[in-house]
Write a protein that holds these residues in place. Structure first.
Motif, short mmCIF file in Angstrom:
data_model
loop_
_atom_site.label_atom_id
_atom_site.label_comp_id
_atom_site.label_asym_id
_atom_site.label_seq_id
_atom_site.Cartn_x
_atom_site.Cartn_y
_atom_site.Cartn_z
N MET A 183 0.85 -1.19 0.00
CA MET A 183 0.00 0.00 0.00
C MET A 183 0.89 1.25 0.00
SD MET A 183 -2.92 1.17 2.74
CE MET A 183 -3.92 -0.29 2.40
N LYS A 184 0.62 2.16 -0.91
CA LYS A 184 1.43 3.37 -1.04
C LYS A 184 1.02 4.40 0.02
CE LYS A 184 2.53 4.80 -5.15
NZ LYS A 184 2.54 5.44 -6.50
N ARG A 185 1.93 4.70 0.91
CA ARG A 185 1.66 5.72 1.93
C ARG A 185 1.83 7.10 1.31
NH1 ARG A 185 4.12 6.16 7.32
NH2 ARG A 185 2.04 6.85 7.94
N THR A 186 0.81 7.92 1.47
CA THR A 186 0.76 9.21 0.80
C THR A 186 0.48 10.33 1.79
OG1 THR A 186 -0.08 8.14 -1.20
CG2 THR A 186 -0.38 10.52 -1.03
N TYR A 233 -4.53 3.90 -1.71
CA TYR A 233 -3.40 4.47 -0.99
C TYR A 233 -3.78 4.72 0.47
CZ TYR A 233 -1.63 5.73 -5.70
OH TYR A 233 -1.21 5.71 -7.01
N TYR A 245 6.88 7.92 3.74
CA TYR A 245 5.81 8.12 2.76
C TYR A 245 6.37 7.93 1.35
CZ TYR A 245 2.94 10.00 6.51
OH TYR A 245 2.21 10.14 7.67
N ASP A 246 5.66 7.14 0.56
CA ASP A 246 6.08 6.88 -0.81
C ASP A 246 5.78 8.06 -1.72
OD1 ASP A 246 6.68 3.90 -0.44
OD2 ASP A 246 4.62 4.08 0.28
N LEU A 247 4.77 8.85 -1.35
CA LEU A 247 4.36 9.99 -2.16
C LEU A 247 3.98 11.15 -1.25
CD1 LEU A 247 3.44 11.33 -4.84
CD2 LEU A 247 1.22 10.18 -4.54
N ARG A 298 13.75 2.61 -1.67
CA ARG A 298 12.75 2.29 -2.67
C ARG A 298 12.29 3.60 -3.32
NH1 ARG A 298 10.10 1.95 2.30
NH2 ARG A 298 8.13 3.14 2.45
N ALA A 328 10.39 6.90 -4.32
CA ALA A 328 9.59 7.86 -3.57
C ALA A 328 9.44 9.12 -4.42
CB ALA A 328 10.24 8.20 -2.23
N THR A 329 8.35 9.83 -4.23
CA THR A 329 8.07 11.01 -5.05
C THR A 329 7.62 12.18 -4.18
OG1 THR A 329 7.37 9.63 -6.91
CG2 THR A 329 6.69 11.94 -6.95
N ASP A 369 2.20 8.51 -11.48
CA ASP A 369 2.40 7.06 -11.61
C ASP A 369 3.40 6.72 -12.72
OD1 ASP A 369 0.75 6.33 -9.55
OD2 ASP A 369 -0.99 5.89 -10.81
#
Length: 221
Positions: free
Chosen positions: A1-4, A26, A57-59, A112, A114-115, A201
């Motif tokens: 799951m992408k943490r945002t 997300y 957080y990935d985003l 990993r 990240a944005t 994405d």
């Protein structure tokens, strides 16, 4: 799951981004001035609010901004410039997101992808400016573009899988644009959010430091 993490989550675009991201599955954390007391122009406020966060957080999206501040509307000519409007625009639209990035880096993973994305505006493009006007707002967004571009270079040294970009959402149907959108094609905030997340994405670290619009096309500096 992408943490945002979405900064400005109570605004028109920010709320739509939060909802769309949740629909995508997300794990979304939203912060805003109205709900959390986060004032992006006050670094102490950012530090205080971010201390409540944990993990990575990935985003991270900074969706803050303003066109009219304290009654200062976009200028139609250089004669309408004032020190106050220039200062307010820079604080809100350049300094604020840059300070958010400064304190958000600690939450970006190094192992990993990240944005980090900041909402800019096409009118902040110097190369695309053909009609003048809106001087304070244009200058502040141009400054934001430079700040994000410069930060992306540094970020690449410590976070080799990170992507750091500016995004132009288009003219979105919000209170922010209602008075100024008559001659421009507009899109609902929900559609703008879908467009922006789709663009994000498709980005990779090779796109870091660039400026993209809602269709994924690169915008000139």
């Amino acid at each position: 799951m992408k943490r945002t993490l979405i900064i400005g989550a109570s605004g028109g675009i920010g709320a739509a981004l939060s909802q769309n991201a949740q629909t995508r599955g997300y794990d979304v954390t939203g912060l805003s001035r109205s709900q959390d007391g986060l004032d992006v122009t006050d670094e102490a406020s950012i530090e205080r609010t971010f201390k409540k966060l944990n993990g990575s957080y990935d985003l991270v999206i900074c969706a803050t901004g303003a066109l009219v501040i304290d009654g200062h509307e976009p200028e139609k000519s250089v004669n309408a410039l004032s020190a106050r409007s220039l200062t307010l625009q820079f604080q809100t639209n350049a300094m604020g997101p840059a300070l958010v990035l400064k304190h958000a880096i600690q939450f970006l993973p190094k192992d990993r992808p990240a944005t980090f994305a900041a909402l800019s505006a096409r009118v902040g493009s110097i190369g695309d400016n053909k009609i003048g006007g809106w001087h304070s707002y244009r200058a502040a967004k141009a400054a934001l573009n430079q700040l994000i571009h410069g930060a992306s270079i540094e970020l690449a040294r410590t976070h080799k899988q990170a992507t750091c970009v500016c995004l132009h959402p288009g003219t979105v149907e919000t209170d922010f644009t209602a008075k100024y959108a008559s001659r421009h094609k507009t899109v609902p905030a929900s559609q703008a959010a879908e467009n922006l997340l789709s663009v994000l994405d498709g980005l990779t670290p090779s796109d870091s430091g660039k400026f993209f619009d809602y269709s994924g096309a690169q915008v000139p500096w």
